[in-house]
Design a protein around this motif. Sequence first.
Motif, PDB file in Angstrom:
ATOM      1  N   UNK A  20      42.856  57.624   1.363  1.00  0.00           N
ATOM      2  CA  UNK A  20      41.456  58.061   1.454  1.00  0.00           C
ATOM      3  C   UNK A  20      41.101  59.100   0.409  1.00  0.00           C
ATOM      4  N   UNK A  21      42.006  60.052   0.170  1.00  0.00           N
ATOM      5  CA  UNK A  21      41.762  61.053  -0.869  1.00  0.00           C
ATOM      6  C   UNK A  21      41.736  60.413  -2.256  1.00  0.00           C
ATOM      7  N   UNK A  22      42.662  59.479  -2.503  1.00  0.00           N
ATOM      8  CA  UNK A  22      42.700  58.800  -3.802  1.00  0.00           C
ATOM      9  C   UNK A  22      41.428  57.988  -4.016  1.00  0.00           C
ATOM     10  N   UNK A  23      40.961  57.316  -2.969  1.00  0.00           N
ATOM     11  CA  UNK A  23      39.724  56.554  -3.081  1.00  0.00           C
ATOM     12  C   UNK A  23      38.532  57.474  -3.336  1.00  0.00           C
ATOM     13  N   UNK A  24      38.533  58.637  -2.704  1.00  0.00           N
ATOM     14  CA  UNK A  24      37.476  59.619  -2.952  1.00  0.00           C
ATOM     15  C   UNK A  24      37.459  60.078  -4.400  1.00  0.00           C
ATOM     16  N   UNK A  25      38.644  60.310  -4.970  1.00  0.00           N
ATOM     17  CA  UNK A  25      38.735  60.721  -6.373  1.00  0.00           C
ATOM     18  C   UNK A  25      38.255  59.598  -7.283  1.00  0.00           C
ATOM     19  N   UNK A  26      38.662  58.360  -6.977  1.00  0.00           N
ATOM     20  CA  UNK A  26      38.247  57.224  -7.813  1.00  0.00           C
ATOM     21  C   UNK A  26      36.734  57.008  -7.767  1.00  0.00           C
ATOM     22  N   UNK A  27      36.134  57.289  -6.620  1.00  0.00           N
ATOM     23  CA  UNK A  27      34.685  57.115  -6.492  1.00  0.00           C
ATOM     24  C   UNK A  27      33.900  58.340  -6.944  1.00  0.00           C
ATOM     25  N   UNK A  29      33.843  61.261  -5.367  1.00  0.00           N
ATOM     26  CA  UNK A  29      33.347  61.963  -4.191  1.00  0.00           C
ATOM     27  C   UNK A  29      34.382  63.017  -3.816  1.00  0.00           C
ATOM     28  N   UNK A  30      33.935  64.203  -3.512  1.00  0.00           N
ATOM     29  CA  UNK A  30      34.868  65.259  -3.140  1.00  0.00           C
ATOM     30  C   UNK A  30      35.133  65.228  -1.636  1.00  0.00           C
ATOM     31  N   UNK A  31      35.607  64.069  -1.154  1.00  0.00           N
ATOM     32  CA  UNK A  31      35.889  63.915   0.271  1.00  0.00           C
ATOM     33  C   UNK A  31      36.899  62.791   0.456  1.00  0.00           C
ATOM     34  N   UNK A  32      37.469  62.751   1.641  1.00  0.00           N
ATOM     35  CA  UNK A  32      38.365  61.675   2.019  1.00  0.00           C
ATOM     36  C   UNK A  32      37.499  60.487   2.421  1.00  0.00           C
ATOM     37  N   UNK A  33      37.716  59.350   1.780  1.00  0.00           N
ATOM     38  CA  UNK A  33      36.893  58.172   2.030  1.00  0.00           C
ATOM     39  C   UNK A  33      37.707  57.152   2.826  1.00  0.00           C
ATOM     40  N   UNK A  34      37.492  57.126   4.126  1.00  0.00           N
ATOM     41  CA  UNK A  34      38.122  56.116   4.969  1.00  0.00           C
ATOM     42  C   UNK A  34      39.576  56.330   5.286  1.00  0.00           C
ATOM     43  N   UNK A  35      40.062  57.548   5.199  1.00  0.00           N
ATOM     44  CA  UNK A  35      41.480  57.810   5.438  1.00  0.00           C
ATOM     45  C   UNK A  35      41.936  57.428   6.831  1.00  0.00           C
ATOM     46  N   UNK A  36      41.145  57.766   7.839  1.00  0.00           N
ATOM     47  CA  UNK A  36      41.517  57.443   9.220  1.00  0.00           C
ATOM     48  C   UNK A  36      41.490  55.929   9.429  1.00  0.00           C
TER      49      UNK A  36
END
Length: 131
Positions: A20-27, A29-36
């Motif tokens: 989720x953090x890696x996806x946030x960086x790729x997008x 966005x300064x957030x976790x994206x879908x980690x849970x």
Amino acid sequence: MIIYGVAVLAGCLLAGMVVGDALGVLLGVEANVGGVGFAMLLLIVLTDRMRKAGRFPQHSAEGVLFWSAMYIPIVVAMASTQNVVSAVGGGPVALLAGVAATGVCWSLVPVLSRIGGAEEPLPPVSEEEEV
């Protein structure tokens, strides 16, 4: 053992947070994206494969079942930490994405309900089997 089930759950959560953090960086966005969500998908796939291979005994499954009862409060707590105000203030794209995702999910409910067909209901559990 129950602790092994909890360890599998913790490992899946950590892996999901990293994704989720890696996806946030790729997008950007300064957030976790879908980690849970990634963590839960990984947990489902991993425990299913471990059960089929005979490497996930019932006692380990009990560790996962215990925390699955806590899933909704945990997700609500994690979602409350997301900066929703900034996402909505950033433009209508966040609202559009949410509405579009909800609409797609609603439209797929009839399609998914037809998959698999109708089966006979399970027999009732007797009092002897409950113990």
